[in-house]
Write a protein that holds these residues in place. Structure first.
Motif, PDB file in Angstrom:
ATOM      1  N   PRO B  89     -39.355  -5.459 -69.743  1.00 24.10           N
ATOM      2  CA  PRO B  89     -40.292  -4.985 -68.713  1.00 24.10           C
ATOM      3  C   PRO B  89     -40.092  -3.521 -68.340  1.00 24.10           C
ATOM      4  CG  PRO B  89     -38.825  -6.713 -67.859  1.00 24.10           C
ATOM      5  CD  PRO B  89     -38.670  -6.686 -69.336  1.00 24.10           C
ATOM      6  N   TYR B  90     -38.823  -3.062 -68.365  1.00 24.17           N
ATOM      7  CA  TYR B  90     -38.592  -1.682 -67.915  1.00 24.17           C
ATOM      8  C   TYR B  90     -39.022  -0.637 -68.936  1.00 24.17           C
ATOM      9  CZ  TYR B  90     -34.217  -3.085 -70.228  1.00 24.17           C
ATOM     10  OH  TYR B  90     -33.289  -3.602 -71.083  1.00 24.17           O
ATOM     11  N   GLU B  91     -39.494  -1.079 -70.109  1.00 23.25           N
ATOM     12  CA  GLU B  91     -39.995  -0.106 -71.079  1.00 23.25           C
ATOM     13  C   GLU B  91     -41.481  -0.277 -71.341  1.00 23.25           C
ATOM     14  OE1 GLU B  91     -37.338  -0.493 -74.378  1.00 23.25           O
ATOM     15  OE2 GLU B  91     -35.713   0.463 -73.267  1.00 23.25           O
ATOM     16  N   VAL B  94     -46.682  -0.832 -68.071  1.00 19.45           N
ATOM     17  CA  VAL B  94     -47.426  -1.819 -67.302  1.00 19.45           C
ATOM     18  C   VAL B  94     -46.695  -2.006 -65.990  1.00 19.45           C
ATOM     19  CG1 VAL B  94     -47.754  -4.303 -67.203  1.00 19.45           C
ATOM     20  CG2 VAL B  94     -48.337  -3.083 -69.278  1.00 19.45           C
TER      21      VAL B  94
END
Lengths: 279, 381
Positions: B89-91, B94
């Protein structure tokens, strides 16, 4: 009916308070006893305090040792316990998680005598096979205290984490924070109150412990509980009463201070809440 | 600047348009439970796309897979042409707005909003400026130093929105964005959300269980049930031309009649219903076998209620008795008994004030229900 009930309630409250505090007040009163024989009242005096402060280096040594052990223990137990709690709650269902959960809380229910005995056996075995610890004392007591304090911290952290919504950590990840960053920015700050509580609990548990410490201590190291216990075994002594009174005073001040700080924080929070509702 | 979708510009109808987000036969299993069952989905740039469904239908799991919190058991997710299936998620380009808002309780509004930019290593001056702009946009400038617990529900929602938008994501995911607000605030916020989306041109994917919310907000809706899409279409398509009984019942109310196709012409279909006895004349042709079992759905507001019989009574009309009247001010809902058991619901606008306090149609009165040949929808499943 109501009046009778309240009389009953007041009486019971008085009894409970008496039950809890009469022994302590007795102790305080007798610390000001002039007589050398504890049960005989010989008039008011502070001579045992004088003796304690000016003529009892071994007591002060024990106090310093106990405080040192308690501090080191609390720090290590907080770090290890927090890690254990995090592993239990946040890392999902790893293999052997249930076993680990059970094992981490075992020291809470294990009789102290057994914990002490098993640690003593471990230290002796280690000494014979690897030559460390070469003498029992500060190090062994601290290690022993860490083993059980850690379990308490892990339980506190576990419950705090379980109540803390995971979506805060997910939100941080979503905004670009890598897992370690999430831990530093979000998880640890939110765990801070739990960690502080764990630290204080570990500190008190360590200061208080007699059984485990007497198993794993060596000839050179006498903690405060061991000292008091060995003195009292030879008969009640008024200077120990004086020492106990000082400890009670320190603890009472500590508790009142903590309560006052918490009360003020609560007040502050309510004030802020009211303000935000008004605008 | 504006990348808003024009009313006449519907990229999903254009065969050459390249979808911005492609979900390709994605499944997610939790043990034996299948939360998302091999779904395909294409979302275009600038859309406000709603995933609509009841609890446990898999909509939130799908959203979490788009955000990267869950990895698909199979299938792939492409965002702007890049395969994001296994990207953490951290890359991902979004951001998500959580149902609980997930505001960091130990940080001020300002720091909450700035958090994403700080993690990206944006220069301090720029952070300050962008936070300023963002707070101004959601009208929270004077609350910048407050902590989340000092804010009202609506203000918290705006902080969460600002925090998710400040990184200028390619796609914003919103998990039940309005569920925590009270009704009046929710309606107002709906329009604010739409205006914001139009202004920024960011693709929004909204998860909701509230069909009204989905209808108001979306360019397109995907109706989900048991891990699959039942229908994907514009709000009008889904309401006026549902493709199954499930969709017809989930979006709005529908009176459902079971029957058989008795006549199948090129420009009309006739369906004969036994209970209640009634012929449905539908004014468009369908590729359907004569004699096959179908359901006819008629929306409550498309039925006329009257005390006078309509001209021709055997087709597109039934006789019944008023069982219940729900007076809602602007409209009234009539529950009309057909025979002993069957209840048909009719919503009718209250155009005139009732004279002498007498309603135009009263309890236990005999009434005729009728509808236009274009109103019913024939459903085969």
């Amino acid at each position: 009916m109501n009046a009778r009930l309240s009389t009953f309630l007041i009486t019971s409250v008085c009894f409970v308070i008496a039950f809890l505090y009469v022994p302590i007040f007795m102790l305080i009163a007798y610390s000001f006893n002039y007589s050398k024989l504890v049960p005989v009242w010989g008039g008011f005096s502070v001579r045992w305090y004088e003796k304690l402060f000016f003529d009892s280096p071994e007591i002060w040594e024990a106090v310093v040792l106990s405080l040192k052990i308690a501090t080191v223990n609390a720090c290590f137990a907080t770090i290890l316990g927090t890690l254990a709690g995090l592993a239990l709650v946040r890392f999902g269902h790893f293999r052997g998680r249930t076993l680990f959960t059970g094992m981490i809380s075992a020291p809470l229910v294990m009789p102290e005598v057994i914990t002490g005995l098993s640690l003593l056996l471990l230290f002796i075995w280690l000494q014979n096979s690897v030559g460390w610890p070469n003498e029992r004392g500060f190090t062994t007591i601290t290690i022993a205290h860490i083993t059980f304090s850690m379990a308490y911290v892990a339980v506190i952290i576990q419950s705090r984490l379980a109540g803390m919504a995971q979506d805060l950590e997910e939100a941080a990840q979503d905004l670009g924070a890598k897992p370690l960053r999430v831990l530093i920015d979000i998880t640890l700050p939110l765990l801070a109150p739990g960690m502080l509580a764990g630290w204080l609990l570990s500190f008190t548990l360590s200061l208080d412990d007699l059984v485990i410490a007497s198993f794993v201590t060596g000839p050179g190291a006498t903690t405060l509980p061991i000292l008091i216990y060995s003195r009292v075994r030879l008969g009640l002594r008024p200077d120990i009463n004086a020492l106990a009174t000082i400890i009670i005073l320190v603890v009472a001040i500590g508790v009142l201070l903590a309560a006052w700080i918490m009360f003020r924080q609560q007040k502050q929070r309510e004030l802020e809440l009211n303000m935000s509702e008004e605008t | 600047m504006s990348q808003q979708i024009d009313y006449n510009d519907r990229p999903w109808l254009d065969p050459d348009a390249e979808p911005f987000i492609k979900v390709q036969s994605v499944s997610k299993h939790f043990g034996d439970f299948t939360a998302v069952d091999s779904v395909d989905l294409e979302i275009y740039k600038g859309e406000l796309f709603c995933l609509l469904g009841g609890s446990g239908c898999g909509k939130t799991t799908l959203l979490r897979m788009l955000a990267g919190f869950e990895t698909p058991s199979s299938g792939s997710i492409l965002i702007d042409g890049i395969n994001m299936t296994d990207v953490p998620p951290y890359e991902r380009p979004v951001n998500m707005m959580f149902q609980s808002y997930a505001l960091f309780p130990h940080m001020t509004v300002e720091n909450n909003v700035a958090y994403g930019l700080k993690r990206d290593g944006v220069a301090k001056m720029e952070i300050a400026q962008r936070v300023e702009e963002m707070l101004a946009m959601v009208e929270l400038t004077q609350f910048r130093k407050r902590k989340p617990h000092q804010l009202s529900g609506g203000q918290r929602q705006r902080v969460a929105l600002a925090r998710a938008l400040i990184k200028q994501p390619k796609m914003l995911l919103l998990d039940e964005p309005l569920a925590a607000l009270d009704k009046r605030l929710r309606e107002q916020t709906q329009y604010e959300l739409m205006n914001l989306q139009e202004k920024l041109g960011v693709t929004f994917v909204v998860v909701t269980h509230d069909q009204e919310e989905a209808m108001t907000l979306s360019t397109r809706i995907a109706v989900m049930d048991v891990g699959r899409f039942q229908q994907i279409g514009t709000p009008t398509e889904i309401y006026e031309f549902p493709n199954s009984r499930l969709v017809a019942n989930f979006i709005g109310n529908a009176n459902m009649f079971e029957g058989r196709v008795s006549e199948n012409g090129t420009d009309h279909v006739v369906v004969e219903s036994k209970d209640p006895a009634c012929n449905f004349y539908i004014d468009h042709g369908m590729s359907i076998q004569e004699g096959s079992k179908v359901w006819v759905a008629v929306r409550p507001e498309k039925i006329k209620i009257s005390k006078q019989p309509p001209g021709e009574t055997s087709t597109n009309s039934i006789k019944g008795m008023v069982g219940d009247i729900g007076y809602l001010g602007g409209t009234s809902t009539y529950r009309v008994l057909i025979g002993d058991q069957r209840i048909v619901e009719i919503t009718s606008p209250n155009l005139n004030r009732p004279k002498d306090g007498n309603p135009p149609i009263d309890w236990d009165e005999e009434v005729y229900l009728s509808w236009e040949p274009s109103s019913p929808v024939v459903l085969t499943k």
